[in-house]
Design a protein around this motif. Structure first.
Motif, PDB file in Angstrom:
ATOM      1  N   ASP A   1      -1.139  -0.521   0.058  1.00 17.74           N
ATOM      2  CA  ASP A   1      -0.737  -0.485   1.923  1.00 17.74           C
ATOM      3  C   ASP A   1      -1.715  -0.275   2.844  1.00 17.74           C
ATOM      4  O   ASP A   1      -2.717  -1.259   3.167  1.00 17.74           O
ATOM      5  CB  ASP A   1       0.270  -0.011   2.236  1.00 17.74           C
TER       6      ASP A   1
ATOM      7  N   TRP B   1      -5.365  -3.382   1.605  1.00 17.59           N
ATOM      8  CA  TRP B   1      -5.030  -4.206   2.033  1.00 17.59           C
ATOM      9  C   TRP B   1      -5.451  -4.446   3.774  1.00 17.59           C
ATOM     10  O   TRP B   1      -6.122  -4.742   4.241  1.00 17.59           O
ATOM     11  CB  TRP B   1      -3.441  -5.187   1.951  1.00 17.59           C
ATOM     12  N   ARG B   2      -4.543  -2.853   4.539  1.00 19.16           N
ATOM     13  CA  ARG B   2      -4.804  -3.322   5.630  1.00 19.16           C
ATOM     14  C   ARG B   2      -6.383  -2.509   6.105  1.00 19.16           C
ATOM     15  O   ARG B   2      -6.847  -3.232   7.061  1.00 19.16           O
ATOM     16  CB  ARG B   2      -3.980  -1.679   6.151  1.00 19.16           C
TER      17      ARG B   2
ATOM     18  N   ASN C   1      -8.855  -3.194   3.083  1.00 18.36           N
ATOM     19  CA  ASN C   1     -10.168  -4.033   2.415  1.00 18.36           C
ATOM     20  C   ASN C   1     -10.808  -3.784   1.980  1.00 18.36           C
ATOM     21  O   ASN C   1     -12.307  -3.921   2.303  1.00 18.36           O
ATOM     22  CB  ASN C   1     -10.495  -4.979   3.963  1.00 18.36           C
TER      23      ASN C   1
ATOM     24  N   THR D   1     -13.618  -1.537  -1.075  1.00 19.23           N
ATOM     25  CA  THR D   1     -13.856  -2.338  -2.273  1.00 19.23           C
ATOM     26  C   THR D   1     -13.825  -1.825  -3.781  1.00 19.23           C
ATOM     27  O   THR D   1     -13.938  -2.281  -4.455  1.00 19.23           O
ATOM     28  CB  THR D   1     -15.601  -2.977  -1.306  1.00 19.23           C
TER      29      THR D   1
ATOM     30  N   ARG E   1       3.137  -6.674  -5.612  1.00 13.92           N
ATOM     31  CA  ARG E   1       1.847  -6.975  -4.638  1.00 13.92           C
ATOM     32  C   ARG E   1       0.908  -7.358  -5.018  1.00 13.92           C
ATOM     33  O   ARG E   1       1.101  -6.426  -6.694  1.00 13.92           O
ATOM     34  CB  ARG E   1       1.840  -6.092  -3.527  1.00 13.92           C
ATOM     35  N   THR E   2      -0.607  -7.239  -5.130  1.00 21.04           N
ATOM     36  CA  THR E   2      -1.935  -7.982  -5.715  1.00 21.04           C
ATOM     37  C   THR E   2      -2.530  -6.768  -4.576  1.00 21.04           C
ATOM     38  O   THR E   2      -1.562  -6.058  -3.736  1.00 21.04           O
ATOM     39  CB  THR E   2      -2.138  -9.462  -5.511  1.00 21.04           C
ATOM     40  N   LEU E   3      -3.367  -6.617  -4.819  1.00 21.51           N
ATOM     41  CA  LEU E   3      -4.677  -5.478  -4.527  1.00 21.51           C
ATOM     42  C   LEU E   3      -5.262  -6.716  -4.134  1.00 21.51           C
ATOM     43  O   LEU E   3      -5.846  -7.992  -3.780  1.00 21.51           O
ATOM     44  CB  LEU E   3      -5.497  -5.369  -5.626  1.00 21.51           C
ATOM     45  N   PRO E   4      -6.483  -6.285  -2.792  1.00 23.71           N
ATOM     46  CA  PRO E   4      -6.784  -7.743  -1.996  1.00 23.71           C
ATOM     47  C   PRO E   4      -8.441  -7.734  -2.179  1.00 23.71           C
ATOM     48  O   PRO E   4      -9.083  -7.375  -3.227  1.00 23.71           O
ATOM     49  CB  PRO E   4      -7.211  -6.298  -0.690  1.00 23.71           C
ATOM     50  N   PRO E   5      -8.793  -9.804  -2.506  1.00 21.48           N
ATOM     51  CA  PRO E   5      -9.800  -9.820  -3.463  1.00 21.48           C
ATOM     52  C   PRO E   5     -10.207  -9.427  -3.158  1.00 21.48           C
ATOM     53  O   PRO E   5     -11.700  -9.238  -4.063  1.00 21.48           O
ATOM     54  CB  PRO E   5      -9.823 -11.294  -2.433  1.00 21.48           C
TER      55      PRO E   5
ATOM     56  N   TYR F   1      -3.236  -6.376 -12.092  1.00 18.42           N
ATOM     57  CA  TYR F   1      -3.967  -7.034 -10.317  1.00 18.42           C
ATOM     58  C   TYR F   1      -4.705  -8.066 -11.165  1.00 18.42           C
ATOM     59  O   TYR F   1      -5.246  -8.597 -10.238  1.00 18.42           O
ATOM     60  CB  TYR F   1      -4.140  -5.562 -10.409  1.00 18.42           C
TER      61      TYR F   1
END
Length: 479
Positions: A225, A228-229, A231, A233, A252-256, A280
């Motif tokens: 959570d 993603w919230r 972003n 790195t 779910r994946t991890l954010p790009p 991931y």
């Protein structure tokens, strides 16, 4: 060199960038610096002076950071204390470290001493200021410019108060970031105890101008959570988190934006790293950290292809593997990992020993067994000591056994580890009961431990035995 000044520079360089994002919201570098300066002035009025020891005991978040840096700004020597440490553990530590004051956020077990003064922070937050008994005196006499002291395990003879000067801290975080490459564009998701990682990780992120996103807890769902919230790195975890994230059931994946996952604290199982990468698409880099040296070894570039390795020394660090005769071994041969480089510890507080008395020809003997593969990568093989690694915490069996042995129904005990599917290891106890003592159940004994030990140190399993193997001197044999 002064850690306090590096934060002043960060505030000048990145005033409007987020420094800390926690449950209270987002705090930029300018505001963080103002908070630190305000608290520093309050502490100075309360006569916190150069060389005095200040314990900082708070949950992960801005209050911990502000408290520690404000105390440093007064010239004090800071001892980070985990907020879940039990009163008996803290009392043992304070008996060996003459702190003058404690700053805490009120979240710790037990009550503060009478009438602590509340020091206000913004957003309705605050820290309690409690003077301790006796006249204030230097925490580390004879160590000029002492910045931090941290005990390696908590309370027993196995623990040593590791002392770092301002120079050592700045040297080690500068060297570590040559490997990590963090910048002001990074947003680091933080889920480990700040008390155990403050003067390598947290200060490194602040020096680099990165934003620290403080996770609500260590659970996989919360990590995803927050990633993603905000972003994020960069994710800094332990092998336990790697396993939990891999087994998380949502798909779910991890954010790009998340470009790196770094696992520290204990050896990462290669299959766990492969499973994480398969889910991931991000390799798990390993970082080898040790309190006396910093973060001298990393496996970043080769993490996907060689997850079994902790990597190679970071620029400016050196590593050798030595046999029992303290001579280098051949590639593939197991020996003890020895290290040297910038920012090494300055000495031990209890019992007092200077660094030069501890090092072997300039090398710090880590206590870890390792080998180099044919390409020069370092692979951990085990420990020369009995330390147990649990979810980012180190547990010394002797400490747990000492508490078990204090139970009125226990004659003696032996503490070891057992594999755990999520935590990596768990504490296991064997207990020999006193003849004729009042009956006690395993739950009675575990409850006794829970009242005296941090949660991660309490045995996860316990066996009653009729006898324990003893040495010729009458001590429990652990080998």
């Amino acid at each position: 060199m002064n850690v306090f000044d590096t934060l002043a520079q960060a505030a000048r360089q990145w005033p409007d960038r987020a420094a800390i994002i926690d449950a209270a919201g987002s705090l930029d570098y300018r505001s963080l610096w103002r908070e630190i300066e305000s608290l520093r002035a309050q502490l100075a009025r309360l006569e916190v002076r150069e060389g005095q020891g200040v314990g900082v005991r708070a949950r992960n978040g801005r209050a911990f950071v502000i408290g520690a840096l404000a105390a440093l700004g007064c010239g004090a020597t800071v001892m980070p204390i985990h907020h879940q440490m039990k009163p008996d553990e803290l009392a043992d530590m304070l008996a060996r470290a003459p702190l003058g004051f404690i700053l805490d956020d009120g979240s710790s077990p037990g009550q503060a001493r009478e009438n602590p003064r509340r020091l206000e922070l913004s957003g309705g937050l605050g820290l309690r200021f409690t003077p301790l008994d006796g006249p204030p005196r230097p925490l580390a006499p004879g160590f000029e410019d002492a910045a931090f002291v941290r005990f390696t395990s908590g309370t027993t003879g196995a623990a040593k108060g590791v002392l770092l000067t301002h120079r050592a801290v700045i040297e080690r975080i500068t060297a570590a970031n040559k490997g990590l490459g963090l910048t002001c564009e990074d947003r680091v998701l933080w889920v480990l105890p700040m008390a155990y990682h403050f003067y390598v990780s947290i200060l490194l992120y602040l020096q680099a101008g990165a934003a620290i996103v403080v996770g609500a807890d260590y659970l996989a769902e919360s990590i995803l959570d927050a990633a993603w919230r905000h972003n994020t790195t960069f994710l800094y975890v332990t092998p336990m988190h790697v396993r939990m994230l891999t087994g998380e059931g949502s798909g779910r994946t991890l954010p790009p934006a998340l470009k790196r996952v770094m696992s520290v604290s204990s050896r990462l199982d290669p299959q766990a790293a492969r499973d994480f990468l398969a889910r991931y698409g991000v390799p798990v880099a390993q970082g080898y950290g040790i309190i006396e040296v910093g973060l001298p070894i990393m496996n970043i570039a080769e993490a996907a292809e060689h997850p079994e390795a902790i990597g190679r020394p970071v620029a400016d660090f050196e590593a050798v593997i030595l046999n029992d005769a303290v001579k280098p071994v051949s590639d593939g041969e197991t020996g003890q990992l020895a290290l040297r480089g910038p920012g090494m510890f300055d000495g031990y507080l209890s019992p007092p020993r200077r660094r030069d008395e501890v090092l072997h020809e300039g090398w710090f003997m880590s206590g870890d067994l390792a080998h180099r593969d044919v390409a020069g990568r370092i692979v951990l093989d085990g420990r020369t000591s009995s330390v147990i690694h649990i979810a980012g915490h180190k547990v010394f069996p002797e400490e747990v056994a000492a508490v078990l042995d204090q139970h009125p129904a226990v004659l003696r005990s032996r503490v070891t580890s057992r594999p755990h599917p999520q935590l990596g290891e768990a504490v296991h106890a064997e207990v020999q009961m006193r003849s004729g003592s009042p009956p006690a159940t395993s739950e009675d004994i575990l409850l006794y431990c829970r009242r005296r030990l941090s949660n991660h140190k309490v045995p996860a399993s316990l066996d009653f035995v009729t006898s324990l193997d003893l040495t010729s001197s009458g001590k429990v044999r652990h080998g």
